[in-house]
Design an enzyme around this catalytic site. Structure first.
Site, PDB file in Angstrom:
ATOM      1  N   GLU A 103       1.531  -0.719  -0.257  1.00 60.24           N
ATOM      2  CA  GLU A 103       0.258  -0.449   0.093  1.00 60.24           C
ATOM      3  C   GLU A 103       1.292   1.358  -0.307  1.00 60.24           C
ATOM      4  O   GLU A 103       1.576   1.477   0.289  1.00 60.24           O
ATOM      5  CB  GLU A 103      -1.113  -0.030   1.204  1.00 60.24           C
ATOM      6  CG  GLU A 103      -1.629   1.556   1.010  1.00 60.24           C
ATOM      7  CD  GLU A 103      -2.549   1.849   2.290  1.00 60.24           C
ATOM      8  OE1 GLU A 103      -3.720   0.440   2.441  1.00 60.24           O
ATOM      9  OE2 GLU A 103      -2.011   2.067   3.283  1.00 60.24           O
ATOM     10  N   HIS A 119      -8.087   3.032  -3.908  1.00 58.72           N
ATOM     11  CA  HIS A 119      -9.139   3.489  -2.440  1.00 58.72           C
ATOM     12  C   HIS A 119     -10.142   4.854  -2.830  1.00 58.72           C
ATOM     13  O   HIS A 119     -10.148   5.832  -3.872  1.00 58.72           O
ATOM     14  CB  HIS A 119      -8.873   4.299  -1.816  1.00 58.72           C
ATOM     15  CG  HIS A 119      -7.429   2.488  -0.419  1.00 58.72           C
ATOM     16  ND1 HIS A 119      -7.444   2.540   0.289  1.00 58.72           N
ATOM     17  CD2 HIS A 119      -6.770   1.745  -0.989  1.00 58.72           C
ATOM     18  CE1 HIS A 119      -6.416   1.043   0.480  1.00 58.72           C
ATOM     19  NE2 HIS A 119      -6.193   1.102  -0.285  1.00 58.72           N
ATOM     20  N   ASP A 133     -12.247   7.762   7.025  1.00 54.59           N
ATOM     21  CA  ASP A 133     -12.045   8.256   8.773  1.00 54.59           C
ATOM     22  C   ASP A 133     -12.497  10.098   8.310  1.00 54.59           C
ATOM     23  O   ASP A 133     -12.303   9.731   7.103  1.00 54.59           O
ATOM     24  CB  ASP A 133     -11.144   8.539   8.628  1.00 54.59           C
ATOM     25  CG  ASP A 133     -10.237   7.478   9.341  1.00 54.59           C
ATOM     26  OD1 ASP A 133     -10.732   6.081  10.168  1.00 54.59           O
ATOM     27  OD2 ASP A 133      -8.647   7.020   8.786  1.00 54.59           O
ATOM     28  N   TYR A 164     -11.616  -5.933  10.273  1.00 53.85           N
ATOM     29  CA  TYR A 164     -10.526  -5.904  11.477  1.00 53.85           C
ATOM     30  C   TYR A 164     -10.303  -6.613  12.519  1.00 53.85           C
ATOM     31  O   TYR A 164     -11.365  -7.304  12.906  1.00 53.85           O
ATOM     32  CB  TYR A 164     -11.031  -4.547  12.214  1.00 53.85           C
ATOM     33  CG  TYR A 164     -10.827  -3.088  11.307  1.00 53.85           C
ATOM     34  CD1 TYR A 164     -10.296  -2.080  12.302  1.00 53.85           C
ATOM     35  CD2 TYR A 164     -11.937  -2.506  10.602  1.00 53.85           C
ATOM     36  CE1 TYR A 164     -10.228  -1.090  11.355  1.00 53.85           C
ATOM     37  CE2 TYR A 164     -11.136  -1.201   9.972  1.00 53.85           C
ATOM     38  CZ  TYR A 164     -11.103  -0.796  10.890  1.00 53.85           C
ATOM     39  OH  TYR A 164     -10.634   0.738  10.498  1.00 53.85           O
ATOM     40  N   ARG A 191     -15.390   3.262   4.581  1.00 53.72           N
ATOM     41  CA  ARG A 191     -16.639   4.097   4.996  1.00 53.72           C
ATOM     42  C   ARG A 191     -15.782   5.336   5.163  1.00 53.72           C
ATOM     43  O   ARG A 191     -16.032   6.032   4.280  1.00 53.72           O
ATOM     44  CB  ARG A 191     -16.814   3.614   6.457  1.00 53.72           C
ATOM     45  CG  ARG A 191     -17.760   4.533   6.962  1.00 53.72           C
ATOM     46  CD  ARG A 191     -17.087   6.104   7.265  1.00 53.72           C
ATOM     47  NE  ARG A 191     -16.719   5.827   8.779  1.00 53.72           N
ATOM     48  CZ  ARG A 191     -16.630   5.970   9.498  1.00 53.72           C
ATOM     49  NH1 ARG A 191     -17.945   5.343  10.097  1.00 53.72           N
ATOM     50  NH2 ARG A 191     -16.239   6.024  10.110  1.00 53.72           N
ATOM     51  N   LYS A 223     -20.494  -6.769   3.559  1.00 48.21           N
ATOM     52  CA  LYS A 223     -20.208  -6.258   2.873  1.00 48.21           C
ATOM     53  C   LYS A 223     -19.993  -7.436   1.656  1.00 48.21           C
ATOM     54  O   LYS A 223     -19.981  -6.894   0.676  1.00 48.21           O
ATOM     55  CB  LYS A 223     -18.830  -5.759   3.961  1.00 48.21           C
ATOM     56  CG  LYS A 223     -17.758  -4.483   3.106  1.00 48.21           C
ATOM     57  CD  LYS A 223     -16.949  -4.540   3.487  1.00 48.21           C
ATOM     58  CE  LYS A 223     -16.747  -3.681   4.984  1.00 48.21           C
ATOM     59  NZ  LYS A 223     -15.459  -3.572   5.457  1.00 48.21           N
TER      60      LYS A 223
END
Length: 284
Positions: A16, A76, A108, A146, A106, A166
């Site tokens: 990433e 993203h 931040d 998570y 979602r 999801k």
């Protein structure tokens, strides 16, 4: 390639990267990408700033990875700061650049975003965005998860059920938030399988190479810090080079153990540090 991950033909390796905030750093990112490409990752994902503040730079970086380096790239996209019309426009730009993968998040909330703007977003959750993209585009979609539950979730069980939603909405594979205890990941993977989540799950690994880095990482991810990592920071945290070497060693041991336990993929959060990433890859 991502198709190898989806077909589970091998343990994938991916990175990433993030668009830098300054123009000088942005111009330097392409040389760093060249170094990362030489490590032969299966794909590279590219983030952007909170609320979509660096969307244009994300597309430029993703295009360079896809078109110049010929490596699969994932762009993203977040619910925060994106209206449906904005999302559609960016999807069209990505398609023109030959990019076929989106990581739907979602996102931040930016500190400056007012409650009214945050609460009136058109896509409340990543599952909403995934559902829309699945119905209206041809992108292959990825989602985040998570191992220790999302920090806003009521419980681990409720977070797992949201994750299943999801996947059912159209996420073809998942990437975890960073974690430092592999047993946490193994428990999460087992519980996810128990409720029918069978898509590939890439384990997100971030090397901790400075003592200051750990507090920021915890605040962003909600990850716990095992005693071994605490001891490592106490022992080496005041010596920059010793801490860097110890942090790389910790990440390498995590990755090797994950590979022994049949993880679908290793996803390294590079923090735009190609040298550190190269040292890790050389040892795994």
């Amino acid at each position: 390639m991502i198709k190898d991950l989806l077909n589970k033909t091998k343990t994938s390796l991916s990175f990433e990267v993030s668009p830098p905030k300054t123009e000088e750093e942005f111009q330097a990112i392409f040389g760093k990408l060249d170094v990362l490409a030489a490590l032969k990752p299966d794909f590279i994902s590219c983030t952007y700033g909170a609320g979509g503040s660096n969307t244009g730079k994300t597309i430029e970086i993703a295009s360079y990875i896809q078109q110049h380096l010929h490596i699969d790239t994932i762009a993203h996209m977040t619910c925060v700061g994106f209206k449906q019309s904005d999302l559609q426009k960016n999807c069209e730009l990505l398609e023109k650049e030959g990019i076929h993968y989106i990581m739907a998040l979602r996102g931040d909330r930016p500190q400056a975003m007012k409650d009214e703007q945050f609460n009136s977003r058109e896509f409340l959750y990543a599952s909403d965005m995934i559902r829309y993209l699945k119905a209206n585009t041809s992108f292959t979609l990825a989602g985040a998860c998570y191992p220790e539950k999302h920090y806003e979730a009521e419980s681990f069980e409720s977070d797992l059920m949201h994750l299943k939603e999801k996947v059912e909405a159209g996420a073809s594979f998942l990437t975890t938030q960073l974690f430092f205890d592999n047993d946490t990941f193994y428990r999460f993977r087992e519980r996810a399988a128990d409720i029918g989540i069978t898509v590939p799950i890439c384990a997100g690994i971030m090397p901790i190479i400075s003592a200051n880095q750990i507090s920021k990482s915890i605040n962003l991810s909600g990850s716990s810090v095992p005693k071994e990592l605490e001891n490592m920071i106490d022992k080496y945290g005041k010596n920059k080079e010793d801490m860097r070497v110890a942090g790389i060693d910790y990440a390498v041991r995590q990755i090797l153990d994950l590979k022994e336990h049949g993880v679908d993929g290793i996803h390294i959060y590079t923090m735009n540090w190609p040298k550190t990433t190269a040292e890790i890859v050389a040892q795994i």
